[in-house]
Structures are given as structure tokens and as C-alpha cells.
Scaffold this active site. Structure first.
Site, PDB file in Angstrom:
ATOM      1  CG  HIS A 219      -1.886  -1.178   1.049  1.00  0.00           C
ATOM      2  ND1 HIS A 219      -2.072  -2.239   1.370  1.00  0.00           N
ATOM      3  CD2 HIS A 219      -3.426  -0.803   0.734  1.00  0.00           C
ATOM      4  CE1 HIS A 219      -3.005  -3.202   1.164  1.00  0.00           C
ATOM      5  NE2 HIS A 219      -4.113  -2.049   0.596  1.00  0.00           N
ATOM      6  CG  ASP A 391      20.995   3.311 -27.363  1.00  0.00           C
ATOM      7  OD1 ASP A 391      22.028   3.907 -27.050  1.00  0.00           O
ATOM      8  OD2 ASP A 391      20.684   2.309 -28.015  1.00  0.00           O
ATOM      9  CG  ASP A 393      23.381   0.672 -25.756  1.00  0.00           C
ATOM     10  OD1 ASP A 393      23.859   1.670 -26.041  1.00  0.00           O
ATOM     11  OD2 ASP A 393      22.825  -0.139 -26.732  1.00  0.00           O
ATOM     12  CB  THR A 429      25.110   0.562 -33.276  1.00  0.00           C
ATOM     13  OG1 THR A 429      23.902   0.428 -33.582  1.00  0.00           O
ATOM     14  CG2 THR A 429      26.079   1.158 -34.361  1.00  0.00           C
ATOM     15  N   GLY A 469      29.668   0.619 -41.812  1.00  0.00           N
ATOM     16  CA  GLY A 469      28.431   1.728 -41.372  1.00  0.00           C
ATOM     17  C   GLY A 469      27.872   2.799 -42.108  1.00  0.00           C
ATOM     18  NE  ARG A 523      19.727   2.282 -31.993  1.00  0.00           N
ATOM     19  CZ  ARG A 523      19.579   1.564 -30.922  1.00  0.00           C
ATOM     20  NH1 ARG A 523      19.593   2.149 -29.604  1.00  0.00           N
ATOM     21  NH2 ARG A 523      19.481   0.394 -31.227  1.00  0.00           N
ATOM     22  CG  ASP A 536      30.158   9.946 -31.096  1.00  0.00           C
ATOM     23  OD1 ASP A 536      28.923   9.711 -31.094  1.00  0.00           O
ATOM     24  OD2 ASP A 536      31.187   8.922 -31.316  1.00  0.00           O
TER      25      ASP A 536
END
Length: 555
Positions: A219, A391, A393, A429, A469, A523, A536
Site C-alpha cells: 500500500h 539510448d 547503453d 551498433t 557503417g 542513434r 560523441d
């Protein structure tokens, strides 16, 4: 503070129940006034099961209305008991002549309102029995007043008694069966972030980043202890030990439930299950059934709870009986303690390796050792950069690859190829890009450590990455550091160390220049101008890698 898409508890309940019942119209119906949920098709010639409690615990209880479980569920306001009138009318609607079993969590409001409703139903000629669930260990001693709270064992009672009711057991038998489940059940929970009521401007309680609330209820209430966060393994050990301390023995067949409290990810819950199953196994438990799922939640609390129920043959039979409700998913019949691992028939495929001379191997291993230290220190910062324009990661992927690399004995093998294989196993990637770059560079350096082999390796590696790429300098990717590094290594004479130092400096300058770029590949390209002002992380990682090599040669 969490944000919600609805502005109030009332809006969440009204629209949420309407949507739930519309979506599952083949299984349930909504009675709007007073509010409760019943089976779409009433059962006949069986004892009916009715349960309920505050909203905010979904899928409990409405999610378990259907064949083999509940006949009706009565949702109250968020974390508040339904009224006695709601329970009374739901009980009368569910009854089909053989009586009704109330399954009640041991919270004061639930106990009082279900008791009043039961008395009123008996006066109207409907026989009612109650199973009071009190499985939560930290709340109190069992048998004390008001006693332990009822939590996840409620679902176990609903499942086992629901199956037995479908088979025709009478009310007295079901009550005895329900209390057998309760007597065999123990639960304990913990959280790292409290839940937030819809429309509220703060969590129900606050924790520091290094704290865990231990012994939480469902609760939104605080726990019984605030403990330091020493990692998931230590937490699971404390949960299991708490359960073990409250029972004579954990040996024998057990049901294990790893329950999410609202916002804990499936990956975390499965990780917790793996640890709990192993630790219970060490105590002699035989995990014959298991569930890992959100069964009883506490709004959006980031927490979990562990429930262990000793099963005899009778309880196991009813647990395995089929059920059809909106939220019930039949768990694995007999989970294994150890994970099943696939191995190809012809054996594992070995990572590409090549033998190099001992002196070269020693230099490259020092280089990679320096890089490992750098990543250990910088992974979080790189992940934060990636999160601001991607993202998030990247830092974790670096740590994952290096963790896999550490698990192999390299000896005189080319460690760059071993690290390349580790990155290739990461995916995403950055994994394959770094695998290609490292592998290409490593094959050149295997022929000797000279400025020529370094320049040739960096040049071919950059070319192959661009070909794979499609990125070019200025796109705000790793290539922004790879290409200048290759040019700097080739621009001048000198020994290997001097060429590596030039490459490292060029990569660092280029990586810093990515701060002013807008990403057009990778990304970060999806966020447009948002990527400006953020360096980067891939380009920075290339600079860190080359700097680690230059530093290691200077030792």
C-alpha cells in the site's frame, strides 16, 4: 517524481476498469454501481470465490477473475478497501447456491468491510466463509494484532481454492485448503523507489541512492528497515534468510514467486529469481514451481517481493489445474535451478586467435590492461553522454565486452583478436563496429610493433568501419576519431610509441570537436539538434583506447 498519463486516482480507476473489462469482454463484466468485476458467464453448482481490496495492485484482483480462480473481484479506491456494500452486492451476485468463500488480505479496512458484508450476506441466507491471508513476515508476528499483512500469497489462495472449487469441493473444504496455503506461505519485499499516487507531486517516501527500503508492504507504506544497497545478490540473500528464519525448514517442494511491485524490469526480476532459486536450493528447497511476474503491485513502486509456499501433492495438483482469466499465465511446470545452455553438436565455435611472439603479446596485454582500468573509471560517464543523445547503453556495452574478455586466458594469443571477439558478442551498433576496428588493427600489429604496422592497421580499420557503417568524418560517430588517428600515425616517422602518441592526440582533439556537431549517423541522429553540445561517446572511447596504449608504453 514519477509522472502519469492520468491526473487523478479516480480517473485511473474509472477508465482503467472500463478499458480492462472491454478488452477482456469474453472473460469478465463490469458492474458499475457499486463497482465490482464478475465472470462474463456465471459458473453453476460450485462455491463462488470473491476477493478484493484497494486499486493500485493490478493485476490483483480483477485480473484473476475467471474460470479456475475468482468469480468476482471488488476494487476499492487506490490502496483503500472496498466498502461493505460493494462486497455484499458482489457476493450476492457471485453466489449460485453453494456458498461463497471470501479471500481477504489482512489489512484492517479489508477485514472490517468483508466481515460486515459476510454478516449481511448470511442474514440474507448466503453462506460465507473467509480465508484471511497474512503471509508478509516483516509486518508483525503471525497471530499478533493486527497481525501480518496479506500480500502475494493471496494469489496462491485464489488459484488453489479456485481450482478446487471448480472441481466441486464444498465451502468448509475450501476454507481448510485456503488456510493450509496461508500456513505454508511466507513473503518479504523491498524497494528502491516508492510509488506515486496518480496526480500526486511526490513519492510516498524517499530514499537516498544507496538505500533500500526493506519490508515494504503493497500500500505504498514504508518498510520495517532501511538498509544499505550492497547489490542484488546481498538483497536476495537477506530476503531468503528472512523467510528461512520464520520457518522450521525450507527443505522439500516449494513454489517460488518473484513478484514485481510495479516498475521493476523483467530482466531484474529474472536476475532476482536466479539468485533466489540458487540460495533456496542451498537450503534444501526443491523449487517445483515458480512464477516471475507482476502479480501484486504497489502502483509504480520500483521494488520486488519474494514469496515461498511449501507444496504438498494436493496443493500442487490444484496449482497445476487449468485456469482462464485475463492475467493468469500458466508458469513453467518444473523450473530448473541451473539455466539450460545450448551447445552446438560439434562443440563451441572458438573465437579467432593467432599466435604472436611473447614480446608483442606482453605489450598488447599491457595496453589492454590500461584500457580496462580506463573503462572501469569512465563507463558511467560514457553511458551518461550516450543517454543525453542516444539510448544510454554504450558504457554498459564496453563493460560487458571487457568482462567477457577477462574470462579468457590469452597467453601468447593476440589479445586484440580476443577483445574483438568479445565485442562481436555484445551486439547492438557499437559492438560489431569496435569488433571490426580492433580485429583489423590487431591483425596488422601481429606482424610487429612499428609505426608502419600501426599506421596501416589504423587506416584499414577506419576504411572498413566506414564501409560497413556508412559513416564519414563529421557525422558524429567513432569515425570522427578513427580517421584523424590513422592520418596522424602515418604523418611522420619515428618509433611505434611516437606514432601511437600522435594517433592518440589526434583522436582526442577530434573527439572533443564532436561536441559542436549534429549527429547524422547512428542513434544520436534520431534526436537532431539535441545531440549538439554533447561529445560523441564512441569517438571518445577511441581516443581513450589509443591514449591507454600510449600511456602503457610510457610505463
Amino acid at each position: 517524481m514519477s509522472r502519469h498519463f492520468v491526473s487523478s486516482n479516480a480517473e485511473a480507476i474509472e477508465l482503467g476498469l472500463a478499458g480492462f473489462c472491454a478488452l477482456n469482454a469474453d472473460l469478465v463484466r463490469l458492474h458499475a454501481e457499486p463497482r465490482f468485476v464478475v465472470r462474463a458467464e456465471s459458473a453453476s453448482n460450485k462455491v463462488a470465490l470473491v476477493s478484493g481490496g484497494g486499486s493500485g495492485h493490478e493485476p490483483l484482483h480483477a485480473g484473476f477473475v475467471g474460470e479456475g480462480m475468482l468469480d468476482a473481484a471488488v476494487p476499492g479506491e487506490v490502496f483503500a478497501s472496498p466498502s461493505a456494500e460493494q462486497v455484499r452486492i458482489a457476493t450476492m451476485a457471485a453466489d449460485n447456491g453453494r456458498g461463497v468463500l471470501h479471500v481477504v488480505k489482512n489489512y484492517t479496512g479489508d477485514v472490517i468491510n468483508f466481515a460486515l458484508a459476510a454478516d449481511q450476506c448470511r442474514e440474507a441466507g448466503v453462506e460465507v466463509a473467509t480465508v484471511l491471508v497474512d503471509d508478509d513476515i516483516p509486518g508483525a508476528e503471525r497471530g499478533s494484532k493486527p497481525g501480518r499483512r496479506g500480500t502475494v500469497a493471496t494469489v496462491v489462495v485464489e488459484k488453489i481454492c479456485g481450482a478446487a472449487a471448480e472441481a466441486g469441493l464444498d465451502l468448509a473444504q475450501l476454507k481448510e485448503l485456503g488456510y493450509r496455503v496461508v500456513d505454508n506461505a511466507r513473503s518479504v519485499g523491498a524497494a528502491i523507489v516508492a510509488g506515486t499516487h496518480f496526480g500526486a507531486d511526490s513519492e510516498d517516501f524517499t530514499l537516498q541512492a544507496d538505500q533500500i527500503e526493506f519490508g515494504v508492504g503493497i500500500h505504498g507504506e514504508r518498510g520495517t528497515d532501511r538498509i544499505p544497497d550492497e547489490g542484488l545478490s546481498a538483497l536476495i540473500a537477506k530476503l531468503v534468510d528472512t523467510i528461512a528464519s520464520d520457518t522450521d525448514s525450507l527443505a522439500g517442494p516449494q513454489l517460488l514467486i518473484m513478484n514485481g511491485l510495479g516498475s521493476t524490469t523483467p530482466l531484474e526480476l529474472h536476475a532476482a529469481y536466479a539468485l533466489a532459486a540458487a540460495r533456496l536450493g542451498e537450503r534444501g528447497a526443491e523449487i517445483v514451481r515458480a512464477v516471475v511476474d507482476d502479480l501484486v503491485t504497489s502502483l509504480d513502486m520500483r521494488g520486488l517481493s519474494l514469496t515461498v509456499v511449501r507444496l504438498d501433492d494436493d496443493l500442487l495438483r490444484w496449482w497445476d489445474a487449468p485456469a482462464r482469466t485475463p492475467a493468469w499465465r500458466m508458469p513453467p511446470s518444473a523450473p530448473a535451478i541451473e539455466p539450460a545452455v545450448f551447445v552446438p553438436a560439434e562443440g563451441r565455435v572458438a573465437a579467432e586467435t593467432s599466435m604472436i611472439d611473447a614480446e608483442t603479446a606482453a605489450v598488447l596485454n599491457r595496453w589492454l590492461a590500461a584500457f580496462e582500468e580506463t573503462v572501469d573509471a569512465q563507463a558511467k560517464a560514457l553511458g551518461d553522454l550516450d543517454r543525453r543523445a542516444g539510448d544510454g547503453d554504450f558504457g554498459e556495452n564496453l563493460l560487458t565486452a571487457l568482462g567477457r574478455f577477462r574470462n579468457h586466458d590469452h597467453d601468447q594469443q593476440n589479445p586484440f583478436l580476443s577483445l574483438s571477439a568479445a565485442f562481436a558478442s555484445v551486439g547492438g551498433t557499437s559492438g560489431p563496429i569496435l569488433a571490426l576496428w580492433l580485429g583489423t588493427l590487431g591483425r596488422h600489429l601481429a606482424h610487429g610493433l612499428s609505426s608502419a604496422t600501426l599506421a596501416a592497421g589504423l587506416a584499414e580499420a577506419a576504411d572498413r568501419v566506414q564501409e560497413l557503417g556508412g559513416a564519414a568524418p563529421g557525422d558524429k560517430t567513432m569515425v570522427d576519431a578513427m580517421v584523424p588517428a590513422a592520418a596522424a600515425a602515418a604523418d611522420g616517422s619515428g618509433e611505434f610509441a611516437a606514432a601511437l602518441d600522435r594517433a592518440a592526440h589526434a583522436a582526442r582533439e577530434a573527439a572533443e570537436e564532436t561536441i559542436d556537431l549534429v549527429a547524422s549517423r547512428g542513434r544520436a541522429s534520431y534526436v537532431g539538434e539535441t545531440s549538439r553540445g554533447v561529445g560523441d561517446p564512441g569517438a571518445i572511447a577511441i581516443a581513450l583506447f589509443l591514449e591507454a596504449g600510449s600511456f602503457s608504453l610510457g610505463d
